[in-house]
Design an enzyme around this catalytic site. Structure first.
Site, PDB file in Angstrom:
ATOM      1  N   TYR A 192       0.854  -1.188   0.000  1.00 29.80           N
ATOM      2  CA  TYR A 192       0.000   0.000   0.000  1.00 29.80           C
ATOM      3  C   TYR A 192       0.885   1.231   0.000  1.00 29.80           C
ATOM      4  O   TYR A 192       1.851   1.307   0.777  1.00 29.80           O
ATOM      5  CB  TYR A 192      -0.902   0.003   1.239  1.00 29.80           C
ATOM      6  CG  TYR A 192      -1.794   1.229   1.359  1.00 29.80           C
ATOM      7  CD1 TYR A 192      -2.830   1.446   0.453  1.00 29.80           C
ATOM      8  CD2 TYR A 192      -1.597   2.167   2.372  1.00 29.80           C
ATOM      9  CE1 TYR A 192      -3.652   2.558   0.556  1.00 29.80           C
ATOM     10  CE2 TYR A 192      -2.421   3.280   2.488  1.00 29.80           C
ATOM     11  CZ  TYR A 192      -3.448   3.476   1.579  1.00 29.80           C
ATOM     12  OH  TYR A 192      -4.256   4.573   1.704  1.00 29.80           O
ATOM     13  N   ASP A 248       9.308   2.970   0.026  1.00 29.05           N
ATOM     14  CA  ASP A 248       8.226   3.607   0.768  1.00 29.05           C
ATOM     15  C   ASP A 248       8.408   3.220   2.231  1.00 29.05           C
ATOM     16  O   ASP A 248       8.002   2.135   2.656  1.00 29.05           O
ATOM     17  CB  ASP A 248       6.867   3.160   0.227  1.00 29.05           C
ATOM     18  CG  ASP A 248       5.715   3.841   0.965  1.00 29.05           C
ATOM     19  OD1 ASP A 248       5.992   4.579   1.931  1.00 29.05           O
ATOM     20  OD2 ASP A 248       4.559   3.636   0.563  1.00 29.05           O
ATOM     21  N   LYS A 277       4.051   9.011   9.059  1.00 26.27           N
ATOM     22  CA  LYS A 277       3.840   8.372  10.364  1.00 26.27           C
ATOM     23  C   LYS A 277       4.823   8.884  11.443  1.00 26.27           C
ATOM     24  O   LYS A 277       4.620   9.976  11.948  1.00 26.27           O
ATOM     25  CB  LYS A 277       3.829   6.854  10.195  1.00 26.27           C
ATOM     26  CG  LYS A 277       2.649   6.477   9.258  1.00 26.27           C
ATOM     27  CD  LYS A 277       2.268   5.032   9.186  1.00 26.27           C
ATOM     28  CE  LYS A 277       0.944   4.934   8.416  1.00 26.27           C
ATOM     29  NZ  LYS A 277       0.965   4.120   7.233  1.00 26.27           N
TER      30      LYS A 277
END
Ligand SMILES: *Cc1c(COP(=O)(O)O)cnc(C)c1O
Length: 430
Positions: free
Chosen positions: A144, A239, A267
């Site tokens: 994702y 990522d 995050k």
């Protein structure tokens, strides 16, 4: 467990917000039931609006590596707010934060702040296209990268079939530019690169996958990707929105010793506030406006509140020499306890873990990619999830998510979790 107030809020929320939530993963659809509304959190604990308390392993889906409401982070945000919450002009804090990131992650020579992981990956891919003059990208099934159009593509029955969008609204022309390979299968990447010579701008990968549950890279997989990309002139994007500052102080790239061309972050770098970032080789980053022609902008990018939380979080991670050793001790204590439960009870499950990221998959065979993850018994996971919740343990409401241990989890929290898991496993497999 009393959930009257949560249920009431949820009922109202579903009339006002699609599905009652502002991000689909928050709904308890995959596990049955309704989401709890959270009133407050501190350290390793969450408290809901009905007064129930939980040991939290979601950690806001990754950012809360220090635990909730860490006093130093709260103080930093408070001080920043008192000095004004947004200026739309440069601040010293943005420079200090950029400097910290480049020191922690040496492959990131220059960095641009954005407001979410989604923005970071969208921008990094645009940049790779601008740098190479090519248009296609390769991603991996089950990874994702946020909700950008180019990423919401599955490979269908395999990496070689035509790409079709996962979501209505994604133009088929955009979908056609995204190729899907199989994680941990270098051959699947080689085949795509061969078939699309000179057309692939970027390969983007979660170096440790978190978004099909935790799936570590096989030995030499990441090195293999590095070699393939170097040979074919493809920009390698790690990522690290989830893994950055999570699996090691320098992220997965430090843990596995592979240097990507670009890295996306989010995050943890926001310390619980909305932040993303992309960075990498200076030669590539210099194409970003206003230093170069690749346009990317943001009214609230580098926002002082967000930067203060991120800077303070990163400073703590950098300042405490044994931080990651302590985190590893807590995480391995939890994993060992759960492994013992599985063995003792003879449960057909396998656990994957990289540092403080882990997933217990309800399938006996080891999970190494998306097809093997899909073999997990999601119905049993739902039962397990609800039994854990009843026992005061808050897990991500899906089999295909990673759980996170924070530095605020105590041995007592972890032992209580292991004990609860033993009972919940018995219920799920009775
Ligand atoms: C969470 C996540 C994103 C998206 O970040 P948002 O801040 O939710 O937009 C992208 N990539 C990975 C690997 C993630 O875990």
């Amino acid at each position: 467990m009393k959930t009257e107030r949560s249920d009431l809020f949820f009922e109202k929320a579903t009339r006002l917000i699609p599905g009652g939530v502002n991000s689909p993963v928050r709904a308890f659809k995959a596990v049955g039931g309704k989401p709890l509304f959270i009133a407050s959190a501190s350290g390793s604990k969450l408290r809901d609006v009905d007064g129930n308390e939980f040991i939290d392993y979601v950690g806001s889906w990754g950012p809360m590596i220090l635990g909730h409401a860490h006093p130093r982070v709260v103080e930093a945000v408070r001080n920043a707010a008192l000095s004004g919450t947004s200026f739309g002009a440069p601040t010293e804090l943005e420079v200090s934060t950029a400097e910290l990131i480049t020191r922690l992650m040496p492959s990131v020579e220059m960095v641009r702040m954005v407001n979410s992981g989604t923005e970071a990956t969208m921008s990094a891919v645009r940049l790779a296209r601008a740098f190479t003059g090519r248009e296609m990208i390769v991603k991996f099934e089950g990874c994702y990268h946020g909700h950008g159009d180019s990423f919401l593509i599955k490979a269908g029955s395999g990496a070689m079939t035509l790409s079709v969008p996962d979501s209505p609204g994604v133009p088929s022309t955009v979908a056609a530019g995204t190729l899907n390979a199989t994680f941990n299968d270098l051959g699947s990447v080689e085949a795509l690169v061969d078939q699309n010579k000179g057309q692939i701008a970027a390969l983007i990968v979660e170096p440790v996958v978190g978004n099909m549950g935790c799936v570590p890279p096989a030995r030499n997989f990441l090195h293999g990707l590095r070699d393939l990309c170097t040979k074919a002139g493809i920009v390698l994007i790690f990522d690290e929105v989830m893994t950055g500052f999570r699996v090691a102080r320098g992220g997965a790239q430090a843990l596995y010793g592979v240097r990507p061309d670009l890295t996306t972050l989010g995050k943890i770098i926001g310390g619980g506030l909305p932040v993303g970032a992309y960075g990498g080789r200076a030669e590539i980053m210099k194409l970003v406006a206003p230093s170069g022609p690749m346009y990317q902008a943001g009214t609230l990018s580098g926002n002082p509140l967000a930067m203060s939380a991120g800077f303070e979080t990163l400073s703590i991670l950098m300042g405490e020499g044994d931080f990651y050793d302590r985190l590893e001790r807590k995480s391995s204590r939890l994993a060992a306890g759960i492994d013992k439960n599985i063995q003792d009870l003879n449960i057909p499950a396998s656990q994957n873990r990289v540092g403080s990221m882990s997933t217990l998959f309800f399938t006996p065979r080891s999970v190494t990619d998306y097809p093997s993850a899909l073999l997990a018994d999601t119905r049993r996971f739902g039962t397990y999830f609800r039994a854990m919740l009843e026992r005061g343990i808050y897990l991500a409401p899906s089999q295909f998510e990673a759980g996170f241990v924070s530095i605020a989890h105590t041995d007592e929290d972890i032992d209580r979790t292991i004990h609860a898991s033993r009972e919940a496993l018995k219920i799920a497999f009775s």
